[in-house]
Design an enzyme around this catalytic site. Sequence first.
Site, PDB file in Angstrom:
ATOM      1  N   ASP A 223      -1.532  -5.411  -0.926  1.00  0.00           N
ATOM      2  CA  ASP A 223      -2.077  -6.762  -1.117  1.00  0.00           C
ATOM      3  C   ASP A 223      -3.320  -6.734  -2.013  1.00  0.00           C
ATOM      4  OD1 ASP A 223      -0.753  -8.951   0.064  1.00  0.00           O
ATOM      5  OD2 ASP A 223      -1.502  -8.457   2.071  1.00  0.00           O
TER       6      ASP A 223
ATOM      7  N   LYS B 249       9.717 -11.667   1.732  1.00  0.00           N
ATOM      8  CA  LYS B 249       9.266 -10.334   1.302  1.00  0.00           C
ATOM      9  C   LYS B 249      10.329  -9.285   1.630  1.00  0.00           C
ATOM     10  CE  LYS B 249       4.452 -11.696   1.420  1.00  0.00           C
ATOM     11  NZ  LYS B 249       3.119 -11.702   2.032  1.00  0.00           N
TER      12      LYS B 249
ATOM     13  N   GLN C 139       0.519  -9.840   7.312  1.00  0.00           N
ATOM     14  CA  GLN C 139       0.591 -11.238   6.861  1.00  0.00           C
ATOM     15  C   GLN C 139      -0.570 -12.031   7.450  1.00  0.00           C
ATOM     16  OE1 GLN C 139       2.811 -12.246   4.600  1.00  0.00           O
ATOM     17  NE2 GLN C 139       1.988 -14.307   4.557  1.00  0.00           N
TER      18      GLN C 139
HETATM   19  N1  GUN Z   1      -1.055 -15.175   3.468  1.00  0.00           N
HETATM   20  C1  GUN Z   1      -1.025 -16.003   2.397  1.00  0.00           C
HETATM   21  N2  GUN Z   1      -0.913 -15.305   1.254  1.00  0.00           N
HETATM   22  C2  GUN Z   1      -0.879 -14.004   1.609  1.00  0.00           C
HETATM   23  C3  GUN Z   1      -0.765 -12.795   0.866  1.00  0.00           C
HETATM   24  O1  GUN Z   1      -0.685 -12.756  -0.370  1.00  0.00           O
HETATM   25  N3  GUN Z   1      -0.751 -11.648   1.617  1.00  0.00           N
HETATM   26  C4  GUN Z   1      -0.861 -11.649   2.963  1.00  0.00           C
HETATM   27  N4  GUN Z   1      -0.875 -10.472   3.593  1.00  0.00           N
HETATM   28  N5  GUN Z   1      -0.978 -12.766   3.670  1.00  0.00           N
HETATM   29  C5  GUN Z   1      -0.977 -13.923   2.993  1.00  0.00           C
END
Ligand code: GUN
Length: 293
Positions: free
Chosen positions: A123, A56, A100
């Site tokens: 998200d 990211k 996350q």
């Molecule tokens: N863990 C697995 N996929 C995601 C996601 O799309 N966003 C976040 N914040 N955590 C995750």
Amino acid sequence: MPESIAKVIDGKAVAARVRADVARAVAELREKGVVPCLNVVLVGEDPASQVYVRMKGKACDEVGIRGVTHRLPVSTTEDELLALLKTLNADPEVDGILVQLPVPDHIDPDKVTDALDPARDVDGFHPFSLGMLMSDRPGMEPCTPAGCIRLIDETGIDLKGRNAVVIGRSLIVGKPMAMLLLRRHATVTVCHSRTRNLADVVWTAEVVVAAVGRPQMVKGDWIREGAVVIDVGVNRLADGKLVGDVDFEAASSRASWITPVPGGVGPMTIAYLMRNTVIAACLRRGIDFPSGL
Ligand code: GUN
């Protein structure tokens, strides 16, 4: 080995195009003095999460978004994490905030999601964002389902009136996916672990979205001839091989289009995270979306 007839949807290439559009949008914003800013919070040292968070950050650099990563020790308390989110919510420079997942067991993930400012919820997991999605009103759309819709669009099929089957009912993928398909006027069935005769239900689908997290559980002979198959699963087998939720080889002999794993849905999630960050930057600041976004 069955003869393959499905065309493969190249998620890596589509994601690269989305990121290029985002990069152009960011360049336009930067000319106006606006630098979109994403803050990513990682608690603990989950190896997969570390990889995602690094990816990211790299994606932010690539498109010109200011990316800030907060790496917190596993000993971080829930109160400490909530305090950080409160600070980020109040920072006028911060456009997007993402924690996350999963968070360590001593932290309640619902409290974390609820603590985010919905305007910065890139998200799309906040109950407000999900409520807006359900109400058919503009808001942050969860990145993975939004990416899946884009991949379906790439095939050129019109979803209107199509039978779509979503396998999996998670808040991150299955449920919002169903809402996005409904918005496109598909007839949507959501299946899950208690669904009876799953194979028969999947066989009715002109579009299948598999998001269960079980390696190759969707068999090739469940797939209707000509179906579009979107595989959200990412599962590592004992031999280290990465596979999806669908038996790719077998499904390829019946589907018209199919996403591979890796290189299908995966790259779309981060591309749409970048896109959501730019959208959040514009909405929060009351400025028009840049062209091409
Ligand atoms: N863990 C697995 N996929 C995601 C996601 O799309 N966003 C976040 N914040 N955590 C995750």
